[in-house]
Design a protein around this motif. Structure first.
Motif, PDB file in Angstrom:
ATOM      1  N   GLU A 272      37.976  51.159  36.460  1.00 23.62           N
ATOM      2  CA  GLU A 272      38.777  50.635  35.348  1.00 23.62           C
ATOM      3  C   GLU A 272      38.825  49.111  35.402  1.00 23.62           C
ATOM      4  N   PHE A 273      39.034  48.584  36.596  1.00 22.12           N
ATOM      5  CA  PHE A 273      39.078  47.134  36.766  1.00 22.12           C
ATOM      6  C   PHE A 273      37.719  46.512  36.428  1.00 22.12           C
ATOM      7  N   ALA A 274      36.643  47.146  36.853  1.00 19.32           N
ATOM      8  CA  ALA A 274      35.297  46.640  36.573  1.00 19.32           C
ATOM      9  C   ALA A 274      35.044  46.595  35.070  1.00 19.32           C
ATOM     10  N   ARG A 275      35.546  47.587  34.332  1.00 21.74           N
ATOM     11  CA  ARG A 275      35.374  47.587  32.869  1.00 21.74           C
ATOM     12  C   ARG A 275      36.081  46.407  32.214  1.00 21.74           C
ATOM     13  N   LEU A 276      37.195  45.974  32.816  1.00 23.94           N
ATOM     14  CA  LEU A 276      37.932  44.837  32.265  1.00 23.94           C
ATOM     15  C   LEU A 276      37.195  43.515  32.455  1.00 23.94           C
ATOM     16  N   LEU A 277      36.287  43.482  33.413  1.00 19.42           N
ATOM     17  CA  LEU A 277      35.519  42.258  33.663  1.00 19.42           C
ATOM     18  C   LEU A 277      34.318  42.242  32.721  1.00 19.42           C
TER      19      LEU A 277
ATOM     20  N   PRO B 265      29.101  38.592  38.526  1.00 19.02           N
ATOM     21  CA  PRO B 265      29.104  38.701  39.993  1.00 19.02           C
ATOM     22  C   PRO B 265      30.376  39.369  40.527  1.00 19.02           C
ATOM     23  N   ALA B 266      31.509  39.112  39.889  1.00 18.99           N
ATOM     24  CA  ALA B 266      32.757  39.739  40.331  1.00 18.99           C
ATOM     25  C   ALA B 266      32.696  41.246  40.110  1.00 18.99           C
ATOM     26  N   ARG B 267      32.181  41.659  38.970  1.00 21.52           N
ATOM     27  CA  ARG B 267      32.043  43.083  38.672  1.00 21.52           C
ATOM     28  C   ARG B 267      31.103  43.757  39.678  1.00 21.52           C
ATOM     29  N   GLU B 268      29.985  43.101  39.976  1.00 20.08           N
ATOM     30  CA  GLU B 268      29.022  43.653  40.940  1.00 20.08           C
ATOM     31  C   GLU B 268      29.640  43.780  42.329  1.00 20.08           C
ATOM     32  N   ALA B 269      30.384  42.760  42.747  1.00 21.38           N
ATOM     33  CA  ALA B 269      31.034  42.802  44.057  1.00 21.38           C
ATOM     34  C   ALA B 269      32.076  43.915  44.108  1.00 21.38           C
ATOM     35  N   LEU B 270      32.810  44.059  43.043  1.00 22.84           N
ATOM     36  CA  LEU B 270      33.824  45.105  42.970  1.00 22.84           C
ATOM     37  C   LEU B 270      33.197  46.489  43.059  1.00 22.84           C
ATOM     38  N   LEU B 271      32.149  46.710  42.298  1.00 21.58           N
ATOM     39  CA  LEU B 271      31.491  48.020  42.291  1.00 21.58           C
ATOM     40  C   LEU B 271      30.719  48.292  43.582  1.00 21.58           C
ATOM     41  N   ALA B 272      30.393  47.229  44.333  1.00 23.52           N
ATOM     42  CA  ALA B 272      29.714  47.393  45.625  1.00 23.52           C
ATOM     43  C   ALA B 272      30.706  47.673  46.755  1.00 23.52           C
ATOM     44  N   GLY B 273      32.004  47.729  46.416  1.00 28.27           N
ATOM     45  CA  GLY B 273      33.002  48.070  47.418  1.00 28.27           C
ATOM     46  C   GLY B 273      33.875  46.924  47.872  1.00 28.27           C
ATOM     47  N   GLY B 274      33.788  45.781  47.192  1.00 28.76           N
ATOM     48  CA  GLY B 274      34.610  44.633  47.568  1.00 28.76           C
ATOM     49  C   GLY B 274      36.095  44.935  47.438  1.00 28.76           C
ATOM     50  N   ASP B 275      36.895  44.251  48.249  1.00 28.54           N
ATOM     51  CA  ASP B 275      38.339  44.431  48.217  1.00 28.54           C
ATOM     52  C   ASP B 275      38.929  43.865  46.934  1.00 28.54           C
ATOM     53  N   PHE B 276      40.000  44.504  46.458  1.00 28.72           N
ATOM     54  CA  PHE B 276      40.737  43.962  45.331  1.00 28.72           C
ATOM     55  C   PHE B 276      42.173  44.455  45.405  1.00 28.72           C
ATOM     56  N   ALA B 277      43.052  43.724  44.756  1.00 32.92           N
ATOM     57  CA  ALA B 277      44.462  44.114  44.700  1.00 32.92           C
ATOM     58  C   ALA B 277      44.998  43.755  43.331  1.00 32.92           C
ATOM     59  N   VAL B 278      45.815  44.621  42.789  1.00 31.28           N
ATOM     60  CA  VAL B 278      46.496  44.370  41.515  1.00 31.28           C
ATOM     61  C   VAL B 278      47.981  44.524  41.791  1.00 31.28           C
ATOM     62  N   TRP B 279      48.739  43.468  41.542  1.00 25.59           N
ATOM     63  CA  TRP B 279      50.176  43.505  41.779  1.00 25.59           C
ATOM     64  C   TRP B 279      50.903  43.737  40.477  1.00 25.59           C
ATOM     65  N   ASP B 280      51.952  44.482  40.545  1.00 25.00           N
ATOM     66  CA  ASP B 280      52.815  44.714  39.392  1.00 25.00           C
ATOM     67  C   ASP B 280      53.976  43.738  39.480  1.00 25.00           C
TER      68      ASP B 280
END
Length: 55
Positions: free
Chosen positions: A5-10, A19-34
């Motif tokens: 879902e996050f990758a689709r937003l990029l 590059p951010a989308r590729e890193a995310l889909l390759a397993g890179g760390d990410f965090a979304v805070w509420d």
């Protein structure tokens, strides 16, 4: 929010999105805070980015 879902937003808004989308889909760390971030915290971040961009 899951990884796909996050990758689709990029979309293609900037040159960093692909590059951010590729890193995310390759397993890179990410965090979304509420919640909100204090403006003072963001001001410091953007000031540092501006200094580096001006160099």
């Amino acid at each position: 929010m899951d990884r796909e879902e996050f990758a689709r937003l990029l979309g293609d808004q900037t040159t960093a999105c692909e590059p951010a989308r590729e890193a995310l889909l390759a397993g890179g760390d990410f965090a979304v805070w509420d919640g909100r971030v204090p403006s003072r915290q963001l001001a410091g971040i953007y000031a540092a980015r501006l200094r580096r961009a001006r160099k």
